[in-house]
Design a protein around this motif. Structure first.
Motif, PDB file in Angstrom:
ATOM      1  N   ASN A   1      -1.367   4.430  -5.024  1.00  0.00           N
ATOM      2  CA  ASN A   1      -1.873   3.112  -5.421  1.00  0.00           C
ATOM      3  C   ASN A   1      -1.729   2.108  -4.295  1.00  0.00           C
ATOM      4  OD1 ASN A   1      -0.694   4.255  -8.240  1.00  0.00           O
ATOM      5  ND2 ASN A   1      -2.422   2.904  -8.639  1.00  0.00           N
ATOM      6  N   THR A   2      -2.586   1.121  -4.321  1.00  0.00           N
ATOM      7  CA  THR A   2      -2.401  -0.108  -3.566  1.00  0.00           C
ATOM      8  C   THR A   2      -2.089  -1.209  -4.575  1.00  0.00           C
ATOM      9  OG1 THR A   2      -3.882   0.545  -1.782  1.00  0.00           O
ATOM     10  CG2 THR A   2      -3.478  -1.808  -2.057  1.00  0.00           C
TER      11      THR A   2
ATOM     12  N   GLN B   1       0.841  -1.200   0.000  1.00  0.00           N
ATOM     13  CA  GLN B   1       0.000   0.000   0.000  1.00  0.00           C
ATOM     14  C   GLN B   1       0.868   1.240   0.000  1.00  0.00           C
ATOM     15  OE1 GLN B   1      -3.076  -0.160   2.898  1.00  0.00           O
ATOM     16  NE2 GLN B   1      -4.042   1.754   2.265  1.00  0.00           N
TER      17      GLN B   1
ATOM     18  N   THR C   1      -6.280   0.874  -7.029  1.00  0.00           N
ATOM     19  CA  THR C   1      -5.725  -0.468  -6.852  1.00  0.00           C
ATOM     20  C   THR C   1      -5.159  -0.977  -8.173  1.00  0.00           C
ATOM     21  OG1 THR C   1      -7.310  -0.965  -5.109  1.00  0.00           O
ATOM     22  CG2 THR C   1      -6.193  -2.823  -6.141  1.00  0.00           C
TER      23      THR C   1
ATOM     24  N   ASP D   1      -1.681  -4.956  -5.490  1.00  0.00           N
ATOM     25  CA  ASP D   1      -2.124  -6.281  -5.055  1.00  0.00           C
ATOM     26  C   ASP D   1      -1.454  -7.320  -5.949  1.00  0.00           C
ATOM     27  OD1 ASP D   1      -3.438  -8.273  -3.777  1.00  0.00           O
ATOM     28  OD2 ASP D   1      -5.465  -7.496  -4.116  1.00  0.00           O
TER      29      ASP D   1
END
Length: 727
Positions: free
Chosen positions: A319-320, A315, A356, A322
């Motif tokens: 942005n996060t 994180q 994300t 994933d």
């Protein structure tokens, strides 16, 4: 880059601007770029050559009578009429027109001062109301003044009037379409017998069917060699309901209420993508992969970010990230494509800020198949990169530029991925440069506050070089030096004052790469030139007289640096957008040579002879050639301590400004200066005032050189002036 411009002046209703950008994006992306444009840019920049349609959202009704628009600057009215005369197109939304013969009273709206129109219309032009926005046709004496609803009606959300609209005429073999619109709608007015005897100048595209008969809802009118089209319904009041029988090829399952607008856009020559082509207005997962020749690079990058190689979440500010293992990430990507389930971003692509980013880890040199990356063949790219690096004698025992990359078919911004996420950037391994590549961007960035729009066929990428040493005290200097063939030279770091040369170095690499046989070859490649400080242009004409040549922009470069605490190193992110395979109306490398730039509005898409001549041109080969060329130059640049001396002559051979005379407006009073070159110490543009200045014959206003910073000034190439860069 831009070919659909949406007027954003103070006369536009703010809600109408947002709605227009949103609807146009939903209908036309990715086939066209859509960009707001201000009054100042329309008046000062060379926008007409790359603009297919200038679009006006709903405007505030001004002081003109009967709802006729007023308040558009007279000079702008003249520019727009010239655009139409030359073959351009204008589309007005939520507007009707008052069509008259002659030019008394409210005719040309500001064109009276234009010599060309005075010559065409005689003394009538002297009686023109300069505050009125209007279009005038030279050949027929036809004047069209746009009409809007009164502002009180535009804001009246209680108007529940519904109208059924049906398309008229149309394309061969295409059934008419119907739809329902709500709210008030301005009415077309015909005066002085207009309407009869001019069928070749006007075409009704759609009509409303009401109790008192039919009324025009959309009208296309010829002005000179161009066309102005009026769409009267309010975009904000388009009904969700459509005729059950509306099953034409213009329907859009994801946006059925826009069927009529989609139809009208098609009738003015725009080509919306097929509904089966898939949307690019939503993000898709990205791959993190490396060349199969060096399979351990991905694991090293992931471990540096997550502390493991099995996926997880990182994180950061913007942005996060994933991360998924390969099989799971591939399953998610295929599911998203199958069900058209994309993560939502702002409907306005110019304000999209994705939160994300889904990343699929490709371990041990795994390369996804072209079925999963249909717009960029990653296997072909790695093969071409290997060849290009060998050709340019890049070192094989280090991680090369472009050998490790993030790739996504639809991404937010390749640049923001790095420079808007400081924790992510600082966690990258210093010995592994990383490329971010996207076939489509939703929030691309240009220099300053400019947006970089992402049309199909545009190569857009950002190269991140982590932790570049800026002093001999950097803890990473040994890491960087060990990867440089110039490590024996001292110093092997880049002083902060030399960072400015990185944009020049990369621009030179792009331009020189274009002359390689894998891209354009030496003959056509000679047409690709540099505009200070960071733009790529195509230039036709005598190379010794570039000021007389036709010029058009095909690319740009953006360099950002993120300094580490203490200032001993900085991560450098180099962003580049280059039109490689873009189709008409955009210009690109594919179209260098022919057709020429003299017919910007009516060029064919791509002649057969052009396809044969550049049949080898590809996105993969262009990127590989550019990166290999720059990698070799970077090794020398780093090893020489950031000196640009060895490239200065080559850079100036490729730029458009040798001995160019320009007007400098950053000083008071403005003066004429001649461009001399770039200063070798700080990379400033060096100019010398002319002896004979306007109003001061025989003497210079200022003695000595005037040096200009690239980050604080804007070079208007077409107008021949240098000015302070806007916010």
């Amino acid at each position: 880059m831009v070919n659909l411009l949406v007027y954003s002046g103070p006369e536009v209703l703010p809600s109408a601007l947002r709605t227009t950008l949103s609807h146009l994006a939903r209908i036309l992306l990715p086939n066209y770029t859509i960009q707001p444009i201000s009054v100042s840019v329309l008046l000062s920049q060379p926008w007409t050559a790359n603009c297919q349609v200038l679009i006006f959202p709903a405007l505030k009704s001004g002081t003109g009578s009967a709802g006729i628009f007023a308040g558009i600057p007279p000079r702008l009215n003249g520019v727009i009429n010239d655009f139409l005369e030359g073959g351009g197109q204008v589309l007005l939304l939520n507007a009707a027109g008052r069509i008259t013969r002659g030019f008394g009273g409210r005719g040309l709206g500001g064109m009276g001062g234009m010599g060309s129109f005075n010559g065409a219309f005689g003394n009538n032009a002297s009686n023109i109301d300069s505050d009125t926005f209007a279009f005038a046709d030279r050949t027929t004496g036809l004047t069209i003044s746009p009409i809007s609803l009164p502002e009180s009606s535009q804001k009246n959300s209680k108007d529940q009037t519904t109208r059924r609209i049906r398309s008229e005429g149309g394309l061969s073999g295409v059934e008419p379409v119907e739809g329902i619109v709500e709210g008030g709608m301005p009415q077309f007015e015909f005066a002085n017998g207009v309407g009869a005897g001019l069928p070749n100048k006007m075409e009704v595209l759609a009509e409303t069917m009401e109790q008192d008969g039919s009324h025009i809802a959309a009208l296309k009118c010829q002005i000179g060699s161009g066309f102005v089209t009026f769409w009267a319904p309010n975009l904000e009041n388009l009904s969700e309901e459509n005729s059950p029988s509306s099953t034409s090829t213009f329907s859009d399952p994801s946006s059925s209420r826009l069927i009529l607008l989609r139809y009208v856009l098609s009738r003015i020559g725009l080509k919306p993508p097929n509904s089966t082509a898939g949307s690019v207005s939503r993000l898709l997962p990205q791959f993190l992969l490396s060349t199969p020749d060096k399979p351990g690079l991905v694991e090293t990058v992931v471990h540096g970010l997550l502390g493991s190689v099995h996926g997880g979440v990182f994180q950061d500010t913007h942005n996060t990230f994933d991360f998924y293992e390969y099989d799971e990430g591939l399953r998610i990507l295929r599911q998203m494509k199958t069900h058209n389930h994309f993560e939502s971003v702002d409907d306005d692509p110019s304000h999209a800020h994705p939160s994300t980013s889904h990343i699929t880890i490709c371990p041990n040199g795994t390369v996804p198949s072209v079925d999963d990356t249909p717009l960029f063949d990653l296997s072909t790219y790695f093969n071409l990169l290997r060849e290009a690096r060998a050709r340019d004698e890049c070192r094989r025992d280090v991680s090369g530029f472009g050998e490790t990359l993030f790739y996504g078919q639809v991404v937010g911004s390749t640049q923001s991925m790095f420079d808007k996420n400081p924790r992510f950037l600082s966690s990258l391994v210093p010995s592994i440069p990383i490329l971010s590549l996207g076939s489509h961007q939703l929030a691309g960035r240009g220099r300053g506050a400019n947006a970089w729009i992402s049309p199909s066929g545009c190569l857009q990428f950002s190269l991140c070089i982590p932790k570049v040493p800026l002093s001999p005290h950097s803890p990473y200097i040994n890491t960087i030096c060990s990867s440089s063939s110039f490590s024996s030279l001292t110093p092997s770091y880049i002083p902060p004052s030399k960072l400015v040369f990185i944009q020049y170095l990369f621009a030179l690499a792009v331009v020189e790469a274009c002359s390689h046989p894998s891209i354009l070859g030496s003959t056509l490649g000679a047409n690709v030139r540099l505009k200070w400080p960071n733009d790529i242009y195509v230039c036709y004409g005598n190379p010794s007289r570039p000021e007389r040549a036709e010029k058009i922009k095909i690319g740009g470069i953006l360099v950002s640096t993120s300094f580490a605490p203490g200032g001993h190193e900085a991560s450098v992110v180099i962003g580049c957008g280059l039109n490689v395979l873009c189709r008409h109306p955009l210009f690109s490398l594919m179209r260098v040579g022919k057709p020429t730039l003299s017919t910007p509005y009516r060029d064919p898409c791509c002649p057969t002879s052009m396809k044969d001549e550049l049949g080898h041109l590809s996105m993969e080969g262009t990127l590989a050639t550019i990166l290999a060329r720059f990698e070799k130059m970077w090794e020398e640049f780093l090893g020489s301590g950031g000196s640009f001396e060895r490239w200065m002559g080559r850079y100036q051979d490729k730029w458009l400004h040798s001995d160019q005379l320009v007007r400098l407006t950053t000083v008071d009073p403005p003066m004429m200066v001649r461009i001399c070159g770039i200063t070798p110490d700080h990379g400033l543009l060096r100019t010398l005032p002319e002896r004979n200045q306007p109003g001061h014959p025989g003497r210079a206003i200022q003695e000595g050189f005037i040096d200009l910073q690239p980050d604080g000034n804007s070079f208007d190439l077409m107008a021949g002036l240098i000015k302070v860069k806007g916010p």
